[in-house]
Design an enzyme around this catalytic site. Sequence first.
Site, PDB file in Angstrom:
ATOM      1  N   GLU A  49       0.862  -1.192   0.000  1.00 13.40           N
ATOM      2  CA  GLU A  49       0.000   0.000   0.000  1.00 13.40           C
ATOM      3  C   GLU A  49       0.893   1.236   0.000  1.00 13.40           C
ATOM      4  O   GLU A  49       1.455   1.608   1.034  1.00 13.40           O
ATOM      5  CB  GLU A  49      -0.918   0.017   1.221  1.00 13.40           C
ATOM      6  CG  GLU A  49      -1.799   1.263   1.296  1.00 13.40           C
ATOM      7  CD  GLU A  49      -2.482   1.449   2.642  1.00 13.40           C
ATOM      8  OE1 GLU A  49      -3.002   2.556   2.873  1.00 13.40           O
ATOM      9  OE2 GLU A  49      -2.486   0.505   3.454  1.00 13.40           O
ATOM     10  N   ARG A  53       0.519  10.133   1.044  1.00 12.20           N
ATOM     11  CA  ARG A  53       0.863  11.068   2.117  1.00 12.20           C
ATOM     12  C   ARG A  53       2.005  11.997   1.720  1.00 12.20           C
ATOM     13  O   ARG A  53       2.242  13.010   2.380  1.00 12.20           O
ATOM     14  CB  ARG A  53       1.246  10.295   3.390  1.00 12.20           C
ATOM     15  CG  ARG A  53       0.094   9.490   3.971  1.00 12.20           C
ATOM     16  CD  ARG A  53       0.510   8.732   5.219  1.00 12.20           C
ATOM     17  NE  ARG A  53      -0.584   7.911   5.719  1.00 12.20           N
ATOM     18  CZ  ARG A  53      -0.521   7.170   6.822  1.00 12.20           C
ATOM     19  NH1 ARG A  53       0.603   7.151   7.534  1.00 12.20           N
ATOM     20  NH2 ARG A  53      -1.544   6.446   7.213  1.00 12.20           N
ATOM     21  N   THR A  77      -4.383   6.276   1.352  1.00 15.99           N
ATOM     22  CA  THR A  77      -4.624   7.684   1.666  1.00 15.99           C
ATOM     23  C   THR A  77      -5.187   8.437   0.467  1.00 15.99           C
ATOM     24  O   THR A  77      -4.820   9.573   0.190  1.00 15.99           O
ATOM     25  CB  THR A  77      -3.343   8.380   2.203  1.00 15.99           C
ATOM     26  OG1 THR A  77      -2.586   7.468   3.005  1.00 15.99           O
ATOM     27  CG2 THR A  77      -3.711   9.578   3.082  1.00 15.99           C
ATOM     28  N   LYS A 137     -11.533  -1.104   5.330  1.00 19.26           N
ATOM     29  CA  LYS A 137     -10.417  -0.765   6.198  1.00 19.26           C
ATOM     30  C   LYS A 137     -11.015  -0.174   7.485  1.00 19.26           C
ATOM     31  O   LYS A 137     -11.950   0.626   7.418  1.00 19.26           O
ATOM     32  CB  LYS A 137      -9.526   0.271   5.515  1.00 19.26           C
ATOM     33  CG  LYS A 137      -8.459   0.900   6.409  1.00 19.26           C
ATOM     34  CD  LYS A 137      -7.664   1.932   5.620  1.00 19.26           C
ATOM     35  CE  LYS A 137      -6.669   2.659   6.515  1.00 19.26           C
ATOM     36  NZ  LYS A 137      -5.790   3.550   5.722  1.00 19.26           N
TER      37      LYS A 137
END
Length: 215
Positions: A49, A53, A77, A137
């Site tokens: 993943e 960010r 994200t 998630k």
Amino acid sequence: MSQLSDFHRERVRAVLASSPLIPVIAINDPDDAVPLCQALVDGGINVLEITLRTEHGVKAIEQVRKAIPDAWVGAGTVTSIAQYRQVEAAGAQFVITPGVTEAILEFGLTSEVPLLPGISTISELMLGYNLGYREFKFFPAEVAGGIPALKAFSGPFPDVTFCPTGGIRRDTAKDYLAQGNVQSVGGSWLTPADAIASKDWAKITEIARGSLGDL
């Protein structure tokens, strides 16, 4: 109302079934992307993943997809449809969001890149559930109630599976994975900043292998 396709669910389930541990990867130096991800794969982790960010996330996804074609490479994200489209174009094989909006959930129904939506409450779960999502998630896991929350979710939603992320450590991952509604867990302990800064890829491999061995 549109519903999530079987193709999307099968793809997400395949990703979550491919590794019990999913590293949360933030790329600060573009040159680190491939060797860092290769080190994780060498340690037995083949779901990556790469988060948005940092400004290098989208490019890193593109690089790693080409360099390590046998791994599952996705984007984390993702907070907007614009970002979703960017990572689609970069070759991401799955998308993970920290939270949900109706717009992103609906976009995920039609995208070729399957979505693992992030939720922290039952109300958010219900938004996705009503569109056919059954894999989520759970973020931020520790802050949002941890294992007791996951146990509570399983009552009204026994058919939902989670990938908890946020505050999970190497020594607590096994406890999360012991829950019947947890398929995999995500964590940043797999990619410690000091090891990345010193480009100690052997240490990353060792942490990955050791973490899997702890399970």
